[in-house]
Design a protein around this motif. Structure first.
Motif, PDB file in Angstrom:
ATOM      1  N   ALA A  64      79.477 -39.083 -60.910  1.00  0.00           N
ATOM      2  CA  ALA A  64      79.264 -39.969 -61.735  1.00  0.00           C
ATOM      3  C   ALA A  64      78.762 -41.716 -61.849  1.00  0.00           C
ATOM      4  O   ALA A  64      78.386 -42.262 -61.239  1.00  0.00           O
ATOM      5  CB  ALA A  64      78.935 -40.123 -63.431  1.00  0.00           C
ATOM      6  N   LEU A  65      80.422 -42.046 -61.159  1.00  0.00           N
ATOM      7  CA  LEU A  65      80.645 -43.669 -61.096  1.00  0.00           C
ATOM      8  C   LEU A  65      79.702 -43.850 -59.845  1.00  0.00           C
ATOM      9  O   LEU A  65      79.423 -44.594 -59.675  1.00  0.00           O
ATOM     10  CB  LEU A  65      81.758 -43.450 -61.571  1.00  0.00           C
ATOM     11  CG  LEU A  65      82.115 -43.264 -62.946  1.00  0.00           C
ATOM     12  CD1 LEU A  65      84.143 -43.599 -62.907  1.00  0.00           C
ATOM     13  CD2 LEU A  65      81.991 -44.921 -64.301  1.00  0.00           C
ATOM     14  N   GLY A  66      79.635 -43.101 -58.979  1.00  0.00           N
ATOM     15  CA  GLY A  66      79.585 -43.472 -57.273  1.00  0.00           C
ATOM     16  C   GLY A  66      78.344 -43.256 -57.282  1.00  0.00           C
ATOM     17  O   GLY A  66      77.816 -44.531 -56.663  1.00  0.00           O
ATOM     18  N   SER A  67      77.593 -42.540 -57.975  1.00  0.00           N
ATOM     19  CA  SER A  67      76.120 -43.136 -58.344  1.00  0.00           C
ATOM     20  C   SER A  67      75.579 -43.676 -58.617  1.00  0.00           C
ATOM     21  O   SER A  67      74.864 -44.741 -58.282  1.00  0.00           O
ATOM     22  CB  SER A  67      75.140 -41.679 -59.372  1.00  0.00           C
ATOM     23  OG  SER A  67      75.705 -40.557 -58.569  1.00  0.00           O
ATOM     24  N   ILE A  68      76.051 -44.153 -59.918  1.00  0.00           N
ATOM     25  CA  ILE A  68      75.770 -45.338 -61.250  1.00  0.00           C
ATOM     26  C   ILE A  68      76.049 -47.010 -59.427  1.00  0.00           C
ATOM     27  O   ILE A  68      75.280 -47.988 -59.224  1.00  0.00           O
ATOM     28  CB  ILE A  68      76.548 -46.039 -62.071  1.00  0.00           C
ATOM     29  CG1 ILE A  68      76.008 -45.084 -63.002  1.00  0.00           C
ATOM     30  CG2 ILE A  68      76.339 -47.045 -62.820  1.00  0.00           C
ATOM     31  CD1 ILE A  68      76.891 -44.567 -64.216  1.00  0.00           C
ATOM     32  N   VAL A  69      77.432 -46.698 -58.706  1.00  0.00           N
ATOM     33  CA  VAL A  69      77.862 -47.865 -58.545  1.00  0.00           C
ATOM     34  C   VAL A  69      77.081 -48.119 -57.316  1.00  0.00           C
ATOM     35  O   VAL A  69      76.963 -49.258 -56.912  1.00  0.00           O
ATOM     36  CB  VAL A  69      79.320 -48.096 -57.641  1.00  0.00           C
ATOM     37  CG1 VAL A  69      79.156 -48.234 -56.438  1.00  0.00           C
ATOM     38  CG2 VAL A  69      80.335 -47.628 -58.905  1.00  0.00           C
ATOM     39  N   TRP A  70      76.493 -46.627 -56.155  1.00  0.00           N
ATOM     40  CA  TRP A  70      75.799 -47.298 -55.108  1.00  0.00           C
ATOM     41  C   TRP A  70      74.493 -47.554 -55.387  1.00  0.00           C
ATOM     42  O   TRP A  70      74.316 -48.198 -54.012  1.00  0.00           O
ATOM     43  CB  TRP A  70      75.958 -45.454 -54.244  1.00  0.00           C
ATOM     44  CG  TRP A  70      76.740 -45.457 -53.203  1.00  0.00           C
ATOM     45  CD1 TRP A  70      77.766 -44.576 -53.282  1.00  0.00           C
ATOM     46  CD2 TRP A  70      77.040 -46.382 -52.672  1.00  0.00           C
ATOM     47  NE1 TRP A  70      78.870 -44.656 -51.908  1.00  0.00           N
ATOM     48  CE2 TRP A  70      78.615 -45.638 -51.858  1.00  0.00           C
ATOM     49  CE3 TRP A  70      76.801 -47.314 -51.726  1.00  0.00           C
ATOM     50  CZ2 TRP A  70      78.818 -45.987 -50.278  1.00  0.00           C
ATOM     51  CZ3 TRP A  70      77.081 -47.830 -50.562  1.00  0.00           C
ATOM     52  CH2 TRP A  70      78.561 -47.307 -49.824  1.00  0.00           C
ATOM     53  N   THR A  71      73.830 -47.157 -56.276  1.00  0.00           N
ATOM     54  CA  THR A  71      71.943 -47.697 -56.599  1.00  0.00           C
ATOM     55  C   THR A  71      72.116 -49.065 -57.447  1.00  0.00           C
ATOM     56  O   THR A  71      72.221 -49.998 -56.394  1.00  0.00           O
ATOM     57  CB  THR A  71      72.364 -46.356 -58.225  1.00  0.00           C
ATOM     58  OG1 THR A  71      72.147 -45.793 -58.106  1.00  0.00           O
ATOM     59  CG2 THR A  71      71.223 -47.533 -59.045  1.00  0.00           C
ATOM     60  N   VAL A  72      73.560 -49.725 -57.913  1.00  0.00           N
ATOM     61  CA  VAL A  72      73.649 -50.938 -57.797  1.00  0.00           C
ATOM     62  C   VAL A  72      74.164 -51.499 -56.824  1.00  0.00           C
ATOM     63  O   VAL A  72      73.784 -52.869 -56.487  1.00  0.00           O
ATOM     64  CB  VAL A  72      75.244 -51.451 -59.111  1.00  0.00           C
ATOM     65  CG1 VAL A  72      75.780 -53.141 -59.398  1.00  0.00           C
ATOM     66  CG2 VAL A  72      75.305 -50.751 -60.973  1.00  0.00           C
TER      67      VAL A  72
END
Length: 81
Positions: A64-72
């Protein structure tokens, strides 16, 4: 040939294409464990050693965090605003 006239005959990637390829590879390498979530029971029965089996809670949080980080990160790199 007509296609050679329209597209050109370059065989090297420019910096944008190289960046896109590298970033795509990094996203895939860091998020590939997502494919293991649906079949945890089957993988465990076969004796496979996957990240979701060994670290079930951490892998969900990190995904979940990886998805958010990669999006940003991708929004910033590609200047999408």
């Amino acid at each position: 040939m007509l296609i050679d006239q329209c597209v050109g005959r370059t065989t090297s990637l420019d910096s944008i294409a190289t960046t896109a390829v590298i970033l795509s590879g990094m996203v895939i390498l860091t998020m590939i464990q997502i494919q293991d979530f649906p079949d945890v029971q089957g993988d465990a029965a076969l004796g496979r050693k996957t990240i979701p089996i060994h670290f079930p809670n951490a892998s969900r949080v990190l995904t979940a965090l990886g998805s958010i980080v990669w999006t940003v990160v991708l929004i910033v790199i590609w200047d999408l605003g």
